[in-house]
Write a protein that holds these residues in place. Structure first.
Motif, short mmCIF file in Angstrom:
data_model
loop_
_atom_site.label_atom_id
_atom_site.label_comp_id
_atom_site.label_asym_id
_atom_site.label_seq_id
_atom_site.Cartn_x
_atom_site.Cartn_y
_atom_site.Cartn_z
N ALA A 110 0.82 -1.22 0.00
CA ALA A 110 0.00 0.00 0.00
C ALA A 110 0.85 1.26 0.00
O ALA A 110 0.47 2.29 -0.56
CB ALA A 110 -0.92 -0.01 1.21
N HIS A 111 2.00 1.19 0.64
CA HIS A 111 2.91 2.32 0.69
C HIS A 111 4.19 1.97 -0.06
O HIS A 111 4.41 0.83 -0.43
CB HIS A 111 3.23 2.69 2.15
N GLU A 112 5.01 2.99 -0.28
CA GLU A 112 6.25 2.74 -1.01
C GLU A 112 7.16 1.83 -0.17
O GLU A 112 7.42 2.10 1.00
CB GLU A 112 6.96 4.06 -1.31
N SER A 113 7.61 0.76 -0.79
CA SER A 113 8.53 -0.16 -0.13
C SER A 113 9.63 -0.54 -1.11
O SER A 113 9.38 -0.61 -2.32
CB SER A 113 7.81 -1.42 0.34
N LEU A 114 10.80 -0.77 -0.58
CA LEU A 114 11.88 -1.24 -1.44
C LEU A 114 12.80 -2.15 -0.67
O LEU A 114 12.81 -2.19 0.57
CB LEU A 114 12.63 -0.06 -2.06
N ILE A 115 13.56 -2.93 -1.44
CA ILE A 115 14.56 -3.84 -0.87
C ILE A 115 15.93 -3.31 -1.28
O ILE A 115 16.19 -3.10 -2.47
CB ILE A 115 14.37 -5.26 -1.39
N ALA A 116 16.79 -3.09 -0.29
CA ALA A 116 18.14 -2.60 -0.54
C ALA A 116 19.15 -3.67 -0.15
O ALA A 116 18.88 -4.52 0.72
CB ALA A 116 18.40 -1.32 0.25
N TYR A 117 20.30 -3.64 -0.78
CA TYR A 117 21.36 -4.62 -0.53
C TYR A 117 22.59 -3.90 0.01
O TYR A 117 23.38 -3.32 -0.74
CB TYR A 117 21.70 -5.39 -1.82
N ASP A 118 22.73 -3.91 1.33
CA ASP A 118 23.84 -3.22 1.99
C ASP A 118 24.95 -4.21 2.32
O ASP A 118 24.67 -5.38 2.63
CB ASP A 118 23.36 -2.57 3.29
N PRO A 119 26.20 -3.78 2.30
CA PRO A 119 27.31 -4.69 2.65
C PRO A 119 27.27 -5.07 4.11
O PRO A 119 26.76 -4.34 4.96
CB PRO A 119 28.55 -3.86 2.32
N LEU A 120 27.83 -6.25 4.41
CA LEU A 120 27.88 -6.73 5.79
C LEU A 120 29.09 -6.20 6.55
O LEU A 120 29.03 -5.97 7.74
CB LEU A 120 27.90 -8.26 5.82
N GLY A 121 30.23 -6.06 5.87
CA GLY A 121 31.46 -5.62 6.54
C GLY A 121 32.67 -6.34 5.99
O GLY A 121 32.82 -6.49 4.78
N VAL A 122 33.52 -6.81 6.87
CA VAL A 122 34.73 -7.54 6.48
C VAL A 122 34.45 -9.03 6.57
O VAL A 122 34.01 -9.54 7.60
CB VAL A 122 35.92 -7.17 7.38
N VAL A 123 34.71 -9.74 5.47
CA VAL A 123 34.42 -11.17 5.38
C VAL A 123 35.73 -11.95 5.43
O VAL A 123 36.69 -11.62 4.72
CB VAL A 123 33.67 -11.50 4.08
N LEU A 124 35.77 -12.98 6.28
CA LEU A 124 36.92 -13.88 6.34
C LEU A 124 36.74 -14.97 5.29
O LEU A 124 35.75 -15.70 5.30
CB LEU A 124 37.05 -14.51 7.72
N ALA A 125 37.69 -15.08 4.37
CA ALA A 125 37.66 -16.10 3.32
C ALA A 125 38.70 -17.17 3.63
O ALA A 125 39.90 -16.88 3.64
CB ALA A 125 37.93 -15.47 1.96
N ILE A 126 38.24 -18.39 3.89
CA ILE A 126 39.12 -19.53 4.16
C ILE A 126 39.13 -20.37 2.90
O ILE A 126 38.13 -21.02 2.56
CB ILE A 126 38.63 -20.33 5.37
N MET A 127 40.25 -20.37 2.19
CA MET A 127 40.29 -20.89 0.84
C MET A 127 41.19 -22.12 0.70
O MET A 127 42.16 -22.26 1.43
CB MET A 127 40.75 -19.81 -0.13
N PRO A 128 40.90 -23.01 -0.26
CA PRO A 128 41.65 -24.25 -0.45
C PRO A 128 42.75 -24.08 -1.48
O PRO A 128 42.83 -23.08 -2.19
CB PRO A 128 40.58 -25.21 -0.96
N TRP A 129 43.55 -25.13 -1.61
CA TRP A 129 44.71 -25.10 -2.49
C TRP A 129 44.42 -25.53 -3.91
O TRP A 129 45.21 -25.29 -4.81
CB TRP A 129 45.80 -26.03 -1.92
N ASN A 130 43.28 -26.18 -4.17
CA ASN A 130 43.12 -26.85 -5.47
C ASN A 130 42.90 -25.89 -6.63
O ASN A 130 43.29 -26.18 -7.77
CB ASN A 130 42.02 -27.91 -5.41
N TYR A 131 42.27 -24.75 -6.36
CA TYR A 131 42.17 -23.66 -7.34
C TYR A 131 42.58 -22.38 -6.60
O TYR A 131 41.73 -21.59 -6.21
CB TYR A 131 40.76 -23.54 -7.91
N PRO A 132 43.88 -22.20 -6.38
CA PRO A 132 44.31 -21.18 -5.41
C PRO A 132 43.98 -19.75 -5.79
O PRO A 132 43.87 -18.89 -4.90
CB PRO A 132 45.83 -21.40 -5.33
#
Length: 461
Positions: A110-132
């Motif tokens: 009924a009223h104006e609504s929207l969906i926004a995509y805001d960043p979360l912050g700093v992400v820790l990425a723990i990555m494997p060796w097979n496709y480094p």
């Protein structure tokens, strides 16, 4: 101290000092400060960093490809392809991120609504060796486009590649501190996950490590994306193009020396055409060249570590003991380094290790079934659910069967592969969350509802 070992020779390449707790603390502090500024940069400017990242990757492609092959052993042409795929991913998100992250107006309210995509912050990425390189850049390109920062904890057998990932960011002109590589032991990861400066965690790795990281992140109530192990079925029905299926099946199993979560591992073939398929498959396997991964015509290089080879050989021996037939291979290659012969196990049963466990190396398991129903049942008879391939000329029926296969992706008459345009991830013990596509870029965002009510005028006094 971290050692970089050449798996083709077993010789040490270099040694690297671990980062101290003070180093890690400084990296986290700088990342948080950099991300606080980065999130306010308009997305049209943020994606320019991705375009520069692609240029740096291509400009240094030969050096980075040599680095990959030297540290983890895959054939050099595959390493070169990995770098180009990273650059493509950066280009893709540079083009598509503004659309993927645009505010969405919800017209039905009924009223104006929207969906926004805001960043979360700093992400820790723990990555494997097979496709480094690929594993990191498929995460970091969308994460940065969305306004996040990143800390990379890479596998400790690819430290050169880990530091090179940071080099790409630096050469591309990323804000200082926005992305950092930290060289630490696995036992020190829990403290990083628990740190309030880390907003979320992404992991690509084994199911066992995924369960540990999930519990640590869950205790801290932090978002996770987990891409874990797989035992992908490659189903060949009686009406398939047998020669083409066998040709693709060889690549599907032995690319990256068989060390990929989405390598086809269990080849489930209808009995009526099984002999034809196996003969064509073994012929193709026999044409693979095992050798120096630096040589352009090598198909099979060494496995990444000696302990991985030992584990694989044990799985082969236990599968044979349970009744499987060793068609080819099943032995170490008599040369320096961590080589294992391309191996085919036929008449594998659901009790065999090659069926119940993830085989991370150049070993294929052939399972013979009476019909499509049994093929689907055995395909789903696994704790994993990452990818699956289905071969048949009846595409209409294949569409129906694909819905019955328990996996994050089903490829009909093709080889399972990741693609920046398509979501990638698994179910069951293959993990949760998605990378790539527009689903992937939104994983590390706050999907925020904004509701706007009417503004009432105030009468003048």
């Amino acid at each position: 101290m971290i050692q970089s070992i050449n798996p083709a020779t077993g010789e040490e390449i270099a040694r690297f000092d671990l980062h101290s707790p003070q180093d890690v603390d400084a990296a986290l502090t700088k990342a948080v400060a950099a991300q606080a500024v980065w999130r306010e940069v308009p997305i049209a400017e943020r994606v320019e960093l991705l375009r520069r990242m692609a240029k740096v990757l291509r400009a240094n492609a030969e050096r980075y490809a040599l680095m990959i092959t030297r540290e983890m052993g895959k054939p050099l042409p595959e390493s070169a392809g990995e770098i180009e795929k990273c650059a493509w991913n950066c280009d893709f998100y540079a083009e598509q991120a503004p659309k993927f992250l645009a505010d969405e107006v919800v017209a039905s309210t009924a009223h104006e609504s929207l969906i926004a995509y805001d960043p979360l912050g700093v992400v820790l990425a723990i990555m494997p060796w097979n496709y480094p390189f690929w594993q990191f850049f498929r995460f970091v390109a969308p994460a940065l486009a969305a306004g996040n920062g990143a800390i990379l904890k890479h596998a400790n057998n690819v430290p050169e590649c880990a530091l090179a990932c940071e080099e790409v960011m630096r050469e591309a002109g990323a804000p200082e501190g926005l992305m950092r590589t930290i060289l630490i032991e696995a036992k020190d990861v829990a403290a990083i996950i628990a740190d309030d400066r880390i907003a979320a965690v992404t992991l690509t790795g084994s199911t066992e490590v995924g369960a540990i990281v999930a519990s640590q992140a869950g205790k801290a109530l932090k978002k996770q994306v987990l891409e874990l192990g797989g035992s992908d079925p490659f189903i060949v029905l009686a009406d398939a193009d047998i020669e083409e299926a066998a040709r693709v099946a060889v690549k599907a199993r032995f690319v990256n020396v068989g060390q990929s979560c989405v390598n086809a591992k269990r080849f489930i073939v209808e009995e009526s055409i099984a002999d034809r398929f196996v003969a064509a498959y073994i012929k193709g396997v026999g044409e693979l060249k095992v050798g120096d991964p630096m040589e352009s015509d090598t198909n099979i290089g060494p496995m990444a570590r000696a302990n991985l080879r030992d584990t694989l050989h044990d799985q082969v021996k236990r599968s044979v003991a349970s009744g499987a037939t060793l068609a080819v291979g099943g032995e170490f290659v008599n040369r320096p380094g961590f080589y294992y012969a391309p191996t085919v196990l036929d008449h594998v049963t659901p009790e065999a290790a090659a069926f119940t466990e993830e085989t991370f190396g150049p070993v294929a398991a052939i399972i013979r079934v009476k019909d499509a129903d049994e093929a689907i049942r055995l395909a789903n008879q696994t704790e994993f659910g990452l990818g699956a391939a289905l071969w048949t000329k009846d595409v209409a029926n294949a569409r129906k069967l694909a819905r019955k296969i328990e996996a994050g992706a089903v490829f009909i008459n093709g080889m399972v592969a990741s693609d920046p345009r398509l979501p990638f991830g698994g179910i069951k013990r293959s993990g949760y969350g998605r990378e790539l596509g527009y689903h992937g870029i939104r994983e590390f965002t706050n999907i925020k509802t904004i509701w706007i009510g009417p503004v009432r005028s105030v009468a003048a006094k």
